[in-house]
Write an enzyme that holds these catalytic residues in place. Structure first.
Site, PDB file in Angstrom:
ATOM      1  N   ASP A  45      17.837   1.834  -3.026  1.00 32.83           N
ATOM      2  CA  ASP A  45      17.636   1.887  -1.237  1.00 32.83           C
ATOM      3  C   ASP A  45      17.477   0.502  -0.922  1.00 32.83           C
ATOM      4  OD1 ASP A  45      17.943   4.569  -1.100  1.00 32.83           O
ATOM      5  OD2 ASP A  45      15.607   5.007  -1.278  1.00 32.83           O
ATOM      6  N   ASN A 117      14.165   0.524   8.265  1.00 28.87           N
ATOM      7  CA  ASN A 117      13.254   1.235   7.894  1.00 28.87           C
ATOM      8  C   ASN A 117      11.940   1.313   8.814  1.00 28.87           C
ATOM      9  OD1 ASN A 117      14.406   2.753   5.999  1.00 28.87           O
ATOM     10  ND2 ASN A 117      13.314   1.905   4.295  1.00 28.87           N
ATOM     11  N   GLU A 118      11.035   0.084   8.702  1.00 32.17           N
ATOM     12  CA  GLU A 118       9.993  -0.150   9.459  1.00 32.17           C
ATOM     13  C   GLU A 118       9.580  -1.676   9.502  1.00 32.17           C
ATOM     14  OE1 GLU A 118       9.260  -0.871   5.346  1.00 32.17           O
ATOM     15  OE2 GLU A 118       9.452   1.234   5.800  1.00 32.17           O
ATOM     16  N   ASP A 147      -6.525  -1.891   7.380  1.00 32.36           N
ATOM     17  CA  ASP A 147      -5.474  -2.940   6.228  1.00 32.36           C
ATOM     18  C   ASP A 147      -4.236  -3.310   6.931  1.00 32.36           C
ATOM     19  OD1 ASP A 147      -7.654  -2.518   4.415  1.00 32.36           O
ATOM     20  OD2 ASP A 147      -6.511  -1.414   3.037  1.00 32.36           O
ATOM     21  N   THR A 158      10.347   8.417   6.069  1.00 29.97           N
ATOM     22  CA  THR A 158      10.275   8.970   4.497  1.00 29.97           C
ATOM     23  C   THR A 158      10.002   8.044   3.657  1.00 29.97           C
ATOM     24  OG1 THR A 158      12.514   8.746   3.931  1.00 29.97           O
ATOM     25  CG2 THR A 158      11.562  10.846   5.001  1.00 29.97           C
ATOM     26  N   TYR A 160       7.759   3.976   3.240  1.00 28.30           N
ATOM     27  CA  TYR A 160       6.341   3.520   3.578  1.00 28.30           C
ATOM     28  C   TYR A 160       5.529   4.423   4.390  1.00 28.30           C
ATOM     29  CZ  TYR A 160       2.612  -0.211   3.435  1.00 28.30           C
ATOM     30  OH  TYR A 160       1.316  -1.010   3.215  1.00 28.30           O
ATOM     31  N   ASN A 161       6.206   4.540   5.662  1.00 26.80           N
ATOM     32  CA  ASN A 161       5.342   5.563   6.429  1.00 26.80           C
ATOM     33  C   ASN A 161       4.854   6.681   6.068  1.00 26.80           C
ATOM     34  OD1 ASN A 161       4.772   6.406   9.432  1.00 26.80           O
ATOM     35  ND2 ASN A 161       6.320   7.994   8.684  1.00 26.80           N
ATOM     36  N   SER A 163       4.360   7.464   2.881  1.00 20.81           N
ATOM     37  CA  SER A 163       3.286   7.347   1.681  1.00 20.81           C
ATOM     38  C   SER A 163       1.820   6.816   2.410  1.00 20.81           C
ATOM     39  CB  SER A 163       3.925   6.047   0.741  1.00 20.81           C
ATOM     40  OG  SER A 163       3.555   4.571   1.544  1.00 20.81           O
TER      41      SER A 163
END
EC number: 2.7.1.23
Length: 258
Positions: A45, A117-118, A147, A158, A160-161, A163
């Site tokens: 990825d 992604n983010e 943090d 689906t 880091y968000n 997780s």
């Protein structure tokens, strides 16, 4: 060749991807990246995101068909050297719009970067971050102690968000996720789902004592003072998937994976 489509091949530096690249180069005809109608990317990825960022930098909206030779491969198809042209002919296309990060550092430097992604804001030291959050110019959180915090696209929801307990967004939902990372105050705030036309702004309240970095996918900007995030509809990207492994179906199924 795939309905006269010109194919380019790129691979991550891992031994598995390099071996697959050598095999495919023997079996099919390839052109340079800047002449391709379709790009085949071999890796995981992370390498696929790197390839898409290369296309954004070159201002070329070339469809990318990834084959997994990495670890997770959520955005990838299964690797096979057989019937590649047939797979590309029948592939399902998914269009995604990247996020656009506009960051200003404490020193006054302005940096723009896309994110597929983010975009994540992360504390740089042991001190928690203090962040003001605005939505379309209106302060919605005067002081988020955490943090960090992130904004995720549907394609990245689906990753880091998810997780950090963020929501999974359907690919065609025209939404973004605003998700805190280990929030301390307000204790009960778990994030928001916003229309993708929204402009989200962050201001670091104590950037010297509590420094924060901003990360757009794989690019980090340290010591930010403000960050603004919006969806860049003018730079859509196209991913290609085998019909049985389409990204929108994967995202829907991920909601029922434990």
């Amino acid at each position: 060749m795939t309905g006269e489509k010109r194919l380019a091949l790129t691979a991550s530096p891992t031994p598995a991807a390099q071996a697959a690249e050598a095999e495919l180069r023997k079996r099919y005809e390839w052109v340079a990246l800047d002449k391709a109608d379709i790009i085949v990317a071999l890796g995981g990825d992370g390498f696929l995101l790197q390839t898409l960022h290369t296309m954004l930098e070159r201002h070329r909206a070339v469809p990318v068909f990834g084959m997994n030779l990495g670890t997770v491969g959520f955005l990838m198809n299964e690797y096979s050297a057989d019937l590649l042209e047939n797979r590309l002919t029948h592939a399902k296309s998914i269009r995604v719009s990247p996020l656009r990060m506009e960051a200003t550092t404490v020193s006054g430097e302005r940096i723009e970067s896309p994110a597929i992604n983010e975009v994540s804001l992360l504390r740089e030291t042991r001190q928690t971050a203090w962040i003001e959050v605005k939505v379309d110019g209106r302060v919605v959180l005067p002081e988020l102690v955490c943090d960090g915090v992130l904004v995720a696209s549907p394609a990245g929801s689906t990753a880091y968000n998810f997780s950090v307990q963020g929501p999974i967004l359907p690919l065609d939902s025209s939404l973004v996720a605003l998700t805190p990372i280990s929030p301390f105050r307000p204790r009960r705030w778990r994030g928001a789902i916003l229309p993708d036309r929204t402009r989200i702004s962050f201001r670091i309240l104590d950037p010297i004592k509590r420094p924060v970095s901003a990360v757009a996918d794989q690019r980090e900007v340290r010591d930010v003072a403000t960050v603004e995030i919006s969806v860049d509809r003018g730079s859509p990207l196209t991913l290609l998937f085998d019909p049985e492994h389409a990204l929108d179906d994967r995202i829907a199924r991920e909601q029922f994976t434990f």
